[in-house]
Write a protein that holds these residues in place. Structure first.
Motif, PDB file in Angstrom:
ATOM      1  N   GLY A 162      30.983  30.447  25.505  1.00 58.67           N
ATOM      2  CA  GLY A 162      31.975  30.816  24.497  1.00 58.67           C
ATOM      3  C   GLY A 162      33.372  30.951  25.058  1.00 58.67           C
ATOM      4  N   LEU A 163      33.701  30.130  26.030  1.00 56.36           N
ATOM      5  CA  LEU A 163      34.991  30.210  26.710  1.00 56.36           C
ATOM      6  C   LEU A 163      36.006  29.289  26.054  1.00 56.36           C
ATOM      7  N   THR A 164      37.265  29.696  26.093  1.00 54.27           N
ATOM      8  CA  THR A 164      38.373  28.902  25.554  1.00 54.27           C
ATOM      9  C   THR A 164      39.188  28.341  26.713  1.00 54.27           C
ATOM     10  N   VAL A 165      39.548  27.087  26.625  1.00 54.97           N
ATOM     11  CA  VAL A 165      40.335  26.454  27.687  1.00 54.97           C
ATOM     12  C   VAL A 165      41.691  27.142  27.790  1.00 54.97           C
ATOM     13  N   PRO A 166      42.083  27.616  28.963  1.00 55.54           N
ATOM     14  CA  PRO A 166      43.347  28.353  29.106  1.00 55.54           C
ATOM     15  C   PRO A 166      44.559  27.426  29.011  1.00 55.54           C
ATOM     16  N   GLU A 171      46.215  33.319  31.121  1.00 58.80           N
ATOM     17  CA  GLU A 171      44.928  33.126  30.456  1.00 58.80           C
ATOM     18  C   GLU A 171      43.863  32.659  31.446  1.00 58.80           C
ATOM     19  N   PHE A 172      44.275  31.817  32.390  1.00 62.13           N
ATOM     20  CA  PHE A 172      43.355  31.326  33.413  1.00 62.13           C
ATOM     21  C   PHE A 172      42.806  32.493  34.224  1.00 62.13           C
ATOM     22  N   GLY A 173      43.696  33.417  34.634  1.00 57.45           N
ATOM     23  CA  GLY A 173      43.258  34.570  35.402  1.00 57.45           C
ATOM     24  C   GLY A 173      42.311  35.457  34.617  1.00 57.45           C
ATOM     25  N   ALA A 174      42.632  35.680  33.345  1.00 51.51           N
ATOM     26  CA  ALA A 174      41.755  36.498  32.506  1.00 51.51           C
ATOM     27  C   ALA A 174      40.406  35.814  32.303  1.00 51.51           C
ATOM     28  N   LEU A 175      40.436  34.499  32.161  1.00 55.86           N
ATOM     29  CA  LEU A 175      39.195  33.752  31.977  1.00 55.86           C
ATOM     30  C   LEU A 175      38.320  33.834  33.222  1.00 55.86           C
ATOM     31  N   LEU A 237      43.642  36.706  42.614  1.00 56.89           N
ATOM     32  CA  LEU A 237      42.318  36.275  42.163  1.00 56.89           C
ATOM     33  C   LEU A 237      41.329  36.187  43.323  1.00 56.89           C
ATOM     34  N   VAL A 238      41.778  35.671  44.458  1.00 54.37           N
ATOM     35  CA  VAL A 238      40.867  35.517  45.599  1.00 54.37           C
ATOM     36  C   VAL A 238      40.535  36.866  46.215  1.00 54.37           C
ATOM     37  N   ASN A 239      41.544  37.684  46.450  1.00 49.87           N
ATOM     38  CA  ASN A 239      41.311  38.952  47.143  1.00 49.87           C
ATOM     39  C   ASN A 239      40.517  39.951  46.306  1.00 49.87           C
ATOM     40  N   SER A 240      40.508  39.758  45.001  1.00 48.55           N
ATOM     41  CA  SER A 240      39.705  40.630  44.139  1.00 48.55           C
ATOM     42  C   SER A 240      38.282  40.114  43.969  1.00 48.55           C
ATOM     43  N   GLY A 241      38.007  38.927  44.507  1.00 54.23           N
ATOM     44  CA  GLY A 241      36.682  38.337  44.353  1.00 54.23           C
ATOM     45  C   GLY A 241      36.473  37.667  43.015  1.00 54.23           C
ATOM     46  N   THR A 242      37.552  37.529  42.246  1.00 58.17           N
ATOM     47  CA  THR A 242      37.438  36.920  40.916  1.00 58.17           C
ATOM     48  C   THR A 242      37.157  35.422  41.014  1.00 58.17           C
ATOM     49  N   ILE A 243      37.745  34.759  41.997  1.00 67.22           N
ATOM     50  CA  ILE A 243      37.433  33.366  42.276  1.00 67.22           C
ATOM     51  C   ILE A 243      37.107  33.230  43.758  1.00 67.22           C
ATOM     52  N   LEU A 244      36.603  32.092  44.135  1.00 68.69           N
ATOM     53  CA  LEU A 244      36.287  31.829  45.528  1.00 68.69           C
ATOM     54  C   LEU A 244      37.554  31.475  46.310  1.00 68.69           C
ATOM     55  N   GLY A 245      37.466  31.568  47.621  1.00 66.92           N
ATOM     56  CA  GLY A 245      38.567  31.158  48.487  1.00 66.92           C
ATOM     57  C   GLY A 245      38.098  30.142  49.510  1.00 66.92           C
ATOM     58  N   ASP A 246      37.169  29.303  49.086  1.00 62.00           N
ATOM     59  CA  ASP A 246      36.551  28.329  49.982  1.00 62.00           C
ATOM     60  C   ASP A 246      37.202  26.953  49.835  1.00 62.00           C
TER      61      ASP A 246
END
Length: 436
Positions: A162-166, A171-175, A237-246
């Motif tokens: 149920g995701l909306t394209v940012p 919006e990208f960060g919230a998503l 986003l990376v330091n909070s673990g919300t996205i990867l940093g790989d």
């Protein structure tokens, strides 16, 4: 289809001299004179796969002006080999040059100023693309292919969750947070710290201009507000673990792109080809949309990759070489071949040609893929100039950003360090640096 980022090696860097004081060519700024229709035997160094097909078409149509193609390695090897040949007086007439390489080649006086002999094709290219080959009011190459950035996402998983394209980066960060809260086994994307060409595309979109030549002096602006905004965003986003940093393009990344661990990828128009190679089982499940914007209502993107066609300053057949370069990058039949061999043409006509009417097989679920890509390409903006030591800047990002990711440090601090290294290197090499 991936247009590789230019990383000049130390071998190539040895040829970078102070504003071209050690001439590699001759009369680079002199107007091109002579009969462009006179018989000629031209040599062309290029690395694009299957570009021989375009050369064959030219040779068939121009029996008195033949072009001999020599396949060469891309990036650092090509620049080093070309500058060596130029200094020895035996450079080819034409060169396929990545945009990042142009300042290095220009400051070594290795490329011919084409201003005045290519005016007839100027309107065939968007301003943002043409600017990639123009410096201080002069044009040194004709754009060949580009990599306007866009967002790829797993349409099936977006629908399932149920995701909306940012449409904005906020919006990208919230998503990204929503994805993590709904499924701890999934991430919206990864920030790849070892890809400075990718980062530069985001910075371009945000309005950054890392280099500018002001009356012979180089102004370096890597530690600017726009780049800081980009790095702060990804750092959070990376330091909070919300996205990867790989990093991208590893076996792990390939697997994550295929199994749904990563469900979005900010990339470029050639990204469909990469996805087809690393995640073939997901064919028909990805979709492409414009890159999220830094401010709501904007329609801008940056470039990731691309190349141009330049004429050697040492060529004795410059009018004929310029004629071929014009044809290769603007003639409808030539553009058709570029499309067929996997390049995304810089010329507007090539981006809207019949050959681009059908979506890539991997993106068959998005029939308007190339129509959408053409619209996005019109909104792309690049740096006003690449620097003569892009290799040093990129190498610094490649060293410092992965360390920042590992240590959980502020990415924005890296920009100041890269700025310092870039300025110090320019000064060491003898370039005049504005503000120093």
């Amino acid at each position: 289809m991936r247009r590789r980022t230019l990383l000049l090696s130390s071998a190539a860097a040895l040829f970078v001299t102070a504003c071209g004081s050690d001439d590699a060519g001759t009369d680079t700024g002199a107007p091109i004179e002579g009969d462009e229709n006179a018989p000629a035997n031209l040599t062309f160094w290029a690395w694009a796969e299957n570009i021989q097909r375009a050369v064959d078409l030219w040779n068939e149509k121009n029996p008195d002006q033949q072009v001999t193609l020599s396949g060469q390695a891309a990036g650092d090897d090509l620049v080093a080999k070309f500058l060596t040949a130029a200094k020895a007086g035996n450079a080819p007439d034409l060169l396929q040059a990545e945009y990042q390489a142009l300042p290095t080649l220009i400051t070594n006086n290795a490329l011919q100023d084409l201003t005045g002999v290519i005016d007839s094709v100027r309107d065939a290219f968007p301003d943002g693309t043409w600017n990639l080959t123009s410096f201080s009011g002069a044009t040194y190459a004709i754009p060949q292919d580009v990599g306007p950035m866009m967002l790829f996402y797993r349409e099936d998983i977006f629908t399932e969750m149920g995701l909306t394209v940012p449409t904005t980066w906020d919006e990208f960060g919230a998503l990204a947070e929503t994805v993590r809260s709904q499924n701890p086994n999934r991430y919206l994307t990864t920030f790849s710290p070892g890809d400075p060409g990718w980062l530069s595309g985001f910075a371009q979109q945000a309005g950054a201009d890392w280099w500018a030549n002001e009356d012979g002096a180089w102004r370096v602006s890597i530690d600017d507000e726009a780049t800081g905004r980009v790095l702060d965003f990804w750092s959070g986003l990376v330091n909070s673990g919300t996205i990867l940093g790989d990093p991208m393009y590893t076996p792990q990344w390939n697997a994550q792109m295929g199994d749904g661990t990563i469900i979005a990828w900010p990339s470029a128009v050639w990204g469909a080809g990469v996805l087809a190679g690393v995640a073939p089982a997901t064919q028909g499940k990805w979709r492409m949309a414009p890159l999220p914007q830094w401010s709501a209502g904007e329609q801008l993107t940056g470039f990731w990759g691309g190349s141009s066609t330049a004429v050697s300053a040492g060529s004795t057949q410059k009018p004929q070489a310029a004629k071929f370069a014009r044809w290769l990058n603007s003639d409808p039949e030539a553009l058709k071949v570029l499309v067929e061999i996997g390049l995304y043409p810089s010329a507007t006509a090539g981006q809207t040609s019949d050959e681009l009417g059908a979506a890539p097989d991997f993106m068959a679920n998005q029939p308007d893929y190339y129509d959408s890509a053409a619209q996005i390409a019109q909104t792309a903006r690049g740096f006003s100039s690449w620097g003569p030591n892009t290799n040093v800047t990129y190498a610094a990002f490649e060293e410092l950003l992965p360390t920042a990711v590992r240590d959980g440090a502020d990415f924005a601090d890296v920009a100041a360090q890269v700025q310092q290294r870039s300025v110090e290197d320019l000064t060491k090499q003898g370039y005049q640096v504005a503000g120093e």
